[in-house]
Design a protein around this motif. Structure first.
Motif, PDB file in Angstrom:
ATOM      1  N   LEU A   1      17.719  -1.351 -18.205  1.00  0.00           N
ATOM      2  CA  LEU A   1      16.653  -1.020 -19.149  1.00  0.00           C
ATOM      3  C   LEU A   1      17.194  -0.877 -20.567  1.00  0.00           C
ATOM      4  O   LEU A   1      16.627  -1.416 -21.527  1.00  0.00           O
ATOM      5  N   ALA A   2      18.308  -0.145 -20.711  1.00  0.00           N
ATOM      6  CA  ALA A   2      18.895   0.021 -22.042  1.00  0.00           C
ATOM      7  C   ALA A   2      19.384  -1.306 -22.609  1.00  0.00           C
ATOM      8  O   ALA A   2      19.226  -1.576 -23.810  1.00  0.00           O
ATOM      9  N   ALA A   3      19.962  -2.151 -21.787  1.00  0.00           N
ATOM     10  CA  ALA A   3      20.428  -3.456 -22.262  1.00  0.00           C
ATOM     11  C   ALA A   3      19.271  -4.319 -22.736  1.00  0.00           C
ATOM     12  O   ALA A   3      19.356  -4.993 -23.772  1.00  0.00           O
ATOM     13  N   GLU A   4      18.169  -4.289 -21.982  1.00  0.00           N
ATOM     14  CA  GLU A   4      17.014  -5.090 -22.384  1.00  0.00           C
ATOM     15  C   GLU A   4      16.369  -4.538 -23.649  1.00  0.00           C
ATOM     16  O   GLU A   4      15.924  -5.303 -24.524  1.00  0.00           O
ATOM     17  N   LEU A   5      16.312  -3.210 -23.790  1.00  0.00           N
ATOM     18  CA  LEU A   5      15.773  -2.612 -25.013  1.00  0.00           C
ATOM     19  C   LEU A   5      16.633  -2.964 -26.219  1.00  0.00           C
ATOM     20  O   LEU A   5      16.118  -3.291 -27.297  1.00  0.00           O
ATOM     21  N   ALA A   6      17.933  -2.892 -26.057  1.00  0.00           N
ATOM     22  CA  ALA A   6      18.826  -3.221 -27.167  1.00  0.00           C
ATOM     23  C   ALA A   6      18.720  -4.685 -27.578  1.00  0.00           C
ATOM     24  O   ALA A   6      18.840  -5.022 -28.765  1.00  0.00           O
ATOM     25  N   LYS A   7      18.458  -5.528 -26.623  1.00  0.00           N
ATOM     26  CA  LYS A   7      18.384  -6.966 -26.925  1.00  0.00           C
ATOM     27  C   LYS A   7      17.058  -7.364 -27.550  1.00  0.00           C
ATOM     28  O   LYS A   7      17.012  -8.140 -28.511  1.00  0.00           O
ATOM     29  N   THR A   8      15.963  -6.834 -27.011  1.00  0.00           N
ATOM     30  CA  THR A   8      14.636  -7.298 -27.408  1.00  0.00           C
ATOM     31  C   THR A   8      14.069  -6.532 -28.598  1.00  0.00           C
ATOM     32  O   THR A   8      13.405  -7.122 -29.458  1.00  0.00           O
TER      33      THR A   8
ATOM     34  N   ALA B   1      23.149   2.210 -35.715  1.00  0.00           N
ATOM     35  CA  ALA B   1      23.854   3.188 -34.886  1.00  0.00           C
ATOM     36  C   ALA B   1      23.162   3.338 -33.533  1.00  0.00           C
ATOM     37  O   ALA B   1      23.809   3.372 -32.476  1.00  0.00           O
ATOM     38  N   ALA B   2      21.812   3.412 -33.560  1.00  0.00           N
ATOM     39  CA  ALA B   2      21.082   3.504 -32.298  1.00  0.00           C
ATOM     40  C   ALA B   2      21.268   2.242 -31.464  1.00  0.00           C
ATOM     41  O   ALA B   2      21.359   2.306 -30.216  1.00  0.00           O
ATOM     42  N   HIS B   3      21.363   1.092 -32.129  1.00  0.00           N
ATOM     43  CA  HIS B   3      21.562  -0.168 -31.406  1.00  0.00           C
ATOM     44  C   HIS B   3      22.907  -0.189 -30.689  1.00  0.00           C
ATOM     45  O   HIS B   3      22.998  -0.619 -29.531  1.00  0.00           O
TER      46      HIS B   3
ATOM     47  N   LEU C   1      23.641  -0.407 -26.710  1.00  0.00           N
ATOM     48  CA  LEU C   1      24.510  -1.427 -26.113  1.00  0.00           C
ATOM     49  C   LEU C   1      25.522  -0.796 -25.161  1.00  0.00           C
ATOM     50  O   LEU C   1      25.829  -1.351 -24.087  1.00  0.00           O
ATOM     51  N   ARG C   2      26.080   0.345 -25.541  1.00  0.00           N
ATOM     52  CA  ARG C   2      27.033   1.015 -24.657  1.00  0.00           C
ATOM     53  C   ARG C   2      26.343   1.502 -23.381  1.00  0.00           C
ATOM     54  O   ARG C   2      26.874   1.349 -22.275  1.00  0.00           O
TER      55      ARG C   2
END
Length: 398
Positions: free
Chosen positions: A38-45, A24-26, A30-31
């Motif tokens: 920053l959020a996109a990179e955190l979600a990916k890595t 759910a946090a992922h 992503l949204r």
């Protein structure tokens, strides 16, 4: 049976709950990542390390709460603790890598005037390697400290740390020297990633700087691998330390009769008509006048080393072609004064025939010589007889 079922359900429920929360946090990240890098990179890595860490922590706590006592409980709990420590180290390393990747993405090096960006990239890359190595060492140390026997051994290890450190330093002197040299290079600005250098008589670009070696991409796509200590102990050329703009020369040899001003005008025309020239320096000078020729040096400038190489070749080609079409008489020539040499040889031969010393003849050129010639000329009517080798040898024997 009910206790076993309770333990299984509790562990399964905890694992499922952890997975649901992480997923759910992922999705939320992503949204948010559509608007935030920053959020996109955190979600990916960080998705996988966070999922593994949360699941292991949930399972460990569920076993402690619901499992109760069972055979091998301490071993299972200890193994879960070790896995939690390892996954937490993975999570921290991923978080640091995200921060470093964002810094590298913000300070790109594929733009003009990228001196500051290349300096920052070099330092961030070196810090990435140091932090990853430090996290691995600390994680392994924490995992080892969970063993009671190793904790008891710690006091004796610390007591002998001085001797151990001396032995380790002597054994790894070369490696440690390269490591410290790599850190020094990262923060001293001697070289940076993408710097253009001349090292070991090779022209290339700094492709990678590690803690132990530096990779130089040579102009013909070969790689020159050098230890980091090389750049702290030996001289080398850095063409882009303060800026990427450089100067270069193109030299040609011409005849002494060549007018220079038309060539200067042609050099100016070639530079102004090429996009490789950065409009800083365009000079033609006579640098040597020896050996029957004069040497012209065209000093030109370009924005970077690659453009300078192409501009030098273009200037040399255009000047040679222009001379061939417009000043062919100014091309290099070899001069030889053959007429004076022929007259001199004739005069020497004539003087030799006219002024011959009597001491140069045995059978003519003087009274004694004429008498000697008559004595050895043979009978009358045979004056043209030439003395034989036997007669000469008999004469010398008397």
């Amino acid at each position: 049976m009910s206790s076993v079922l309770t333990a299984v359900l509790g562990v399964t429920g905890a694992a499922v709950a952890a997975v649901v929360v992480v997923e759910a946090a992922h999705r939320v990240m992503l949204r948010v990542g559509r608007r935030s890098a920053l959020a996109a990179e955190l979600a990916k890595t960080m998705h996988r390390p966070f999922l593994v860490t949360a699941t292991l922590v949930a399972v460990q706590q569920a076993i402690r709460v619901f499992a109760g006592d069972f055979p091998g409980r301490s071993g299972v709990v200890h193994a879960l603790v070790l896995l939690c420590i390892a996954s937490f180290g993975w999570l921290v390393a991923a978080l640091l890598l995200v921060c470093e990747d964002l810094a590298l993405a913000r300070w790109r090096t594929d733009v003009p005037d990228n001196l500051r960006r290349r300096r920052l990239k070099t330092q961030v890359v070196m810090l990435r390697r140091v932090t990853v190595a430090a996290i691995v060492v600390l994680t392994a140390g924490v995992m080892l400290m969970t063993f009671p026997d190793i904790r008891a051994l710690g006091a004796s290890v610390l007591a002998s740390a001085g001797l151990v450190s001396v032995i380790a330093a002597l054994a790894a002197q070369s490696t440690l020297g390269n490591v410290f040299a790599g850190i020094q290079l990262a923060f001293s600005d001697a070289i940076r990633v993408d710097d253009v250098v001349v090292v070991e008589q090779e022209w290339g670009r700094i492709e990678e700087i590690t803690l132990t070696y530096v990779a130089v991409q040579i102009w013909d796509d070969r790689r020159l691998i050098l230890p980091t200590s090389y750049f702290t102990t030996k001289p080398f050329q850095n063409w882009t330390r303060s800026s990427s703009a450089v100067l270069g020369t193109a030299e040609i040899d011409v005849d002494w009769s060549t007018p220079i001003e038309p060539l200067r005008a042609e050099l100016r025309r070639v530079c102004e008509g090429s996009e490789l020239w950065d409009q800083r320096v365009c000079v033609l000078q006579v640098t040597e006048a020896i050996g029957g020729m004069i040497r012209l040096r065209a000093l030109i400038s370009a924005a970077d080393a690659g453009a300078l190489w192409d501009l030098r070749c273009l200037v040399r080609e255009q000047l040679v072609g222009w001379m061939w079409e417009n000043q062919r008489g100014g091309l290099p020539r070899m001069r030889a004064q053959l007429d004076e040499m022929d007259d001199g040889v004739a005069r020497v031969r004539q003087s030799r025939r006219a002024d011959v010393s009597p001491d140069s003849r045995v059978f003519s050129g003087g009274d004694d010589a004429e008498a000697r010639g008559a004595a050895f000329g043979g009978a009358e009517g045979h004056g043209d007889t030439v003395p034989t080798a036997a007669g000469v040898s008999g004469l010398s024997g008397r």
